[in-house]
Design a protein around this motif. Sequence first.
Motif, short mmCIF file in Angstrom:
data_model
loop_
_atom_site.label_atom_id
_atom_site.label_comp_id
_atom_site.label_asym_id
_atom_site.label_seq_id
_atom_site.Cartn_x
_atom_site.Cartn_y
_atom_site.Cartn_z
N THR A 203 0.85 -1.18 0.00
CA THR A 203 0.00 0.00 0.00
C THR A 203 0.88 1.23 0.00
OG1 THR A 203 -0.14 -0.39 2.37
CG2 THR A 203 -2.04 -1.01 1.05
N PRO A 204 0.30 2.42 -0.20
CA PRO A 204 1.11 3.61 -0.40
C PRO A 204 2.10 3.94 0.71
CG PRO A 204 -1.11 4.00 -1.14
CD PRO A 204 -1.11 2.66 -0.49
N ASP A 205 1.92 3.38 1.94
CA ASP A 205 2.89 3.72 2.99
C ASP A 205 4.19 2.95 2.84
OD1 ASP A 205 2.36 1.17 3.86
OD2 ASP A 205 1.48 1.76 5.79
N GLY A 206 4.24 2.00 1.88
CA GLY A 206 5.48 1.30 1.59
C GLY A 206 5.77 0.15 2.52
N ARG A 207 4.90 -0.16 3.46
CA ARG A 207 5.19 -1.19 4.45
C ARG A 207 4.07 -2.22 4.59
NH1 ARG A 207 6.37 3.67 6.43
NH2 ARG A 207 4.45 3.78 7.63
N THR A 208 2.83 -1.80 4.48
CA THR A 208 1.69 -2.68 4.79
C THR A 208 0.94 -3.05 3.52
OG1 THR A 208 1.47 -1.51 6.88
CG2 THR A 208 -0.37 -2.89 6.21
N THR A 209 0.70 -4.32 3.34
CA THR A 209 -0.06 -4.76 2.17
C THR A 209 -1.55 -4.57 2.43
OG1 THR A 209 -0.34 -7.03 2.94
CG2 THR A 209 1.69 -6.52 1.72
N LEU A 210 -2.32 -4.59 1.36
CA LEU A 210 -3.77 -4.51 1.51
C LEU A 210 -4.31 -5.71 2.27
CD1 LEU A 210 -4.84 -3.11 -1.96
CD2 LEU A 210 -5.21 -2.03 0.25
N ASP A 211 -3.71 -6.87 2.06
CA ASP A 211 -4.12 -8.05 2.82
C ASP A 211 -3.93 -7.81 4.32
OD1 ASP A 211 -4.92 -9.45 0.63
OD2 ASP A 211 -3.04 -10.57 0.41
N ASP A 212 -2.80 -7.18 4.66
CA ASP A 212 -2.54 -6.88 6.07
C ASP A 212 -3.60 -5.94 6.63
OD1 ASP A 212 -0.26 -8.43 6.13
OD2 ASP A 212 1.07 -6.76 5.62
N ILE A 213 -4.00 -4.98 5.83
CA ILE A 213 -4.99 -4.00 6.29
C ILE A 213 -6.29 -4.69 6.65
CG2 ILE A 213 -6.50 -2.13 5.51
CD1 ILE A 213 -4.11 -0.96 4.05
N PHE A 214 -6.80 -5.52 5.77
CA PHE A 214 -8.12 -6.10 5.98
C PHE A 214 -8.09 -7.35 6.87
CE2 PHE A 214 -8.72 -3.47 2.19
CZ PHE A 214 -9.79 -2.71 2.63
N LYS A 215 -6.89 -7.70 7.37
CA LYS A 215 -6.80 -8.74 8.38
C LYS A 215 -6.89 -8.16 9.79
CE LYS A 215 -4.02 -12.04 5.72
NZ LYS A 215 -2.67 -12.65 5.58
N ASP A 216 -6.89 -6.84 9.87
CA ASP A 216 -6.88 -6.16 11.15
C ASP A 216 -8.05 -5.19 11.23
OD1 ASP A 216 -5.92 -3.55 12.75
OD2 ASP A 216 -4.97 -5.32 13.64
N GLU A 217 -8.87 -5.29 12.26
CA GLU A 217 -10.06 -4.46 12.35
C GLU A 217 -9.73 -2.97 12.42
OE1 GLU A 217 -14.33 -4.20 14.72
OE2 GLU A 217 -12.63 -5.23 15.67
N LYS A 218 -8.71 -2.61 13.21
CA LYS A 218 -8.35 -1.21 13.36
C LYS A 218 -7.84 -0.64 12.05
CE LYS A 218 -9.42 -0.74 17.67
NZ LYS A 218 -10.61 0.08 18.04
N ARG A 219 -7.05 -1.42 11.34
CA ARG A 219 -6.54 -0.95 10.05
C ARG A 219 -7.67 -0.87 9.02
NH1 ARG A 219 -0.78 -4.27 9.50
NH2 ARG A 219 0.45 -2.84 10.82
N THR A 220 -8.61 -1.79 9.11
CA THR A 220 -9.77 -1.73 8.22
C THR A 220 -10.54 -0.45 8.44
OG1 THR A 220 -9.96 -4.15 8.16
CG2 THR A 220 -11.92 -2.88 7.56
N GLU A 221 -10.76 -0.12 9.70
CA GLU A 221 -11.47 1.12 10.02
C GLU A 221 -10.66 2.33 9.58
OE1 GLU A 221 -14.08 3.00 13.70
OE2 GLU A 221 -12.89 1.18 14.00
N ALA A 222 -9.33 2.22 9.68
CA ALA A 222 -8.48 3.32 9.21
C ALA A 222 -8.62 3.51 7.71
CB ALA A 222 -7.03 3.06 9.60
N TYR A 223 -8.79 2.40 6.98
CA TYR A 223 -8.99 2.53 5.54
C TYR A 223 -10.32 3.22 5.24
CZ TYR A 223 -8.22 1.47 0.63
OH TYR A 223 -7.99 1.59 -0.72
N LEU A 224 -11.34 2.92 6.05
CA LEU A 224 -12.60 3.63 5.88
C LEU A 224 -12.42 5.12 6.13
CD1 LEU A 224 -15.65 3.56 5.40
CD2 LEU A 224 -15.96 3.05 7.83
N ASN A 225 -11.59 5.47 7.10
CA ASN A 225 -11.28 6.89 7.33
C ASN A 225 -10.62 7.50 6.11
OD1 ASN A 225 -12.31 6.84 9.91
ND2 ASN A 225 -10.33 6.40 10.88
N ARG A 226 -9.84 6.71 5.41
CA ARG A 226 -9.21 7.18 4.17
C ARG A 226 -10.28 7.52 3.13
NH1 ARG A 226 -4.48 5.13 0.64
NH2 ARG A 226 -5.24 5.39 -1.48
N VAL A 227 -11.35 6.73 3.09
CA VAL A 227 -12.45 7.02 2.16
C VAL A 227 -13.08 8.35 2.53
CG1 VAL A 227 -14.54 6.14 1.07
CG2 VAL A 227 -12.84 4.53 1.94
N TYR A 228 -13.32 8.58 3.81
CA TYR A 228 -13.83 9.87 4.26
C TYR A 228 -12.86 11.00 3.90
CZ TYR A 228 -17.74 8.19 7.19
OH TYR A 228 -18.93 7.67 7.65
N GLY A 229 -11.57 10.69 3.94
CA GLY A 229 -10.55 11.70 3.73
C GLY A 229 -10.51 12.30 2.34
#
Length: 577
Positions: free
Chosen positions: A26-52
């Motif tokens: 993903t754009p931060d250079g460290r975390t994959t999209l799979d990693d994001i959606f395996k974690d609830e907090k990161r999933t919610e953070a991605y939703l915040n990105r949509v709001y952003g």
Amino acid sequence: MKHILSIFMLLALLATGCTKNYLNITPDGRTTLDDIFKDEKRTEAYLNRVYGQMPSYFWKYGFFDFLAPFSDEAYAYSGAVMGWSAGVLNSGGNPLHTHQERGKGAYHYGTFWAGIRDANMFLENVATANIPSAGNRARFRGEAQMLRAFYFWELIKEYGPMPIVTAPFTNDFDYTSLKRPTFQECVDFIVKECDEVIANDNIPVRITIEAERGRFTKAVAYAVKSQALLYNASPLWNSGNDKSKWEAASLAAQSAINALTTQGYTLVDNYGDYFLSKTDISSSPRDKETIYEIFEPQIDPVFSIINSIPSKPGMFKVGATPTQELVDSYDMQATGEPIITGYQDADHTQPILNPASGYNPAQPYEGRDPRFYATVWYNGAVYDNIGGSPHIMETYVGGTDQLLKAPIGWAFTRTGYYLRKFIDPRLQSGQPEDTRFKKYRLAELYLNLAEAENEAHGPTNIAREAVRKIRARVNMPDFPANLSQQQFQERVRKERRVELAFEEHRFWDVRRWKILNQTDKLVTGMEIIKQPDNSFTYSRFVTERRNAWSDKFLILPIPIKETAIIPDFNLNQNPGW
């Protein structure tokens, strides 16, 4: 759309995996999209990105410019507004976007597509994301769905119908398959999305917890649905005046009002104070009118006020100043009648006075609609707290807050008025630091209902009651009972202008009504001369002539760098561009 579609494809690669590790991140250079959606907090953070991806509104269309001076509501001396008024808008450059200095998402075409992209990516993954709570999963999905509908609505409102994209693009996607749908098809999609959000039991009607401030609700879905159907029924997109479209808009507004008022939404008591603070968040808030507001933080503390008067210490930019056309829209309170019925001349310097109103042109600011006093600073108005003392506005020639016709500096009005709305004269800073832009509020739904119901069935009791709600809040008389459908239309359009002044409706209203060539050729002001006996004489004058009123300005041009991306010839450019 080229760079936006490229991002779509890149994110699609990230989501599906790739043999090259440096691409599967993903754009931060460290975390994959799979990693994001395996974690609830990161999933919610991605939703915040949509709001952003939500762009700036309110006062960030230039150097402290509202959208109002891009219409006949106001005049502003700034590069963005002057470029717009000169007619420099074209497919290669848009002053609304290229001059936006202090906000985010100024390039609306790309911004809205980016919001749709992020929402699609989230919706593609939320079903299998690691979210233990089924309720949270359903709520997250509903919010992303509503964000996608919101971005798509803002996109087509500005640029006309666009391809309906509901999934991330793959790297082998055939862009020749994209076709431009009708505006009706786009609105049908938005309505479907809103209806699904409204039916989602996990989406609240109102935010009641401070930590959730800014999240979308069912109330937002009702508001977007109502607005989309109203625009769809309007002359710009309903050339045959299909009454069924107006009926759909009326029913949607009625449904929204019934649902929200049942849940405690109501108009606040004080119209003026309403715009001076953010909504309080609780299960029983004082502000029961706001549906959704957007925070636009001050970037430069020197400008802790949006607009001011030159006598206020430390200020040198007057900002957007109301036009005489806006001032003319405020009825007399005692009679409820308009002060004028039109103009004798094309320059708006010879008004046709309405003898039934009780208006006295020698005392033009007495006895007007209370919303006038909450919106406009005028000659003789009392501004509190200038250097700790009340200040009497002197907009007459030679006065402290004088009119200057010539464009000399930024400090003085060029219309004879200053903006009062959003300004708290009790504060030394003028504008409360936590002021938020009210993107949607209950009053708009009442006005949507009044307009749509009248167009569908004439000035019925439903239409009249909707307007009565708005006017009763400020102790204004009801509309006369014997108005024709055409007369009611004229009155309710003016009511929208008054109630929603400087709230980013007028710019779009005159377009959907297809009256841009009647409203945007020029704006006027009032020159006031103080006589030796301390009386005043009033003379209207043309403040600015404009060149952005022909039919091609009804829909904004698609940026030229985007027009070659989708082969559908009908999508290459909007009419006239």
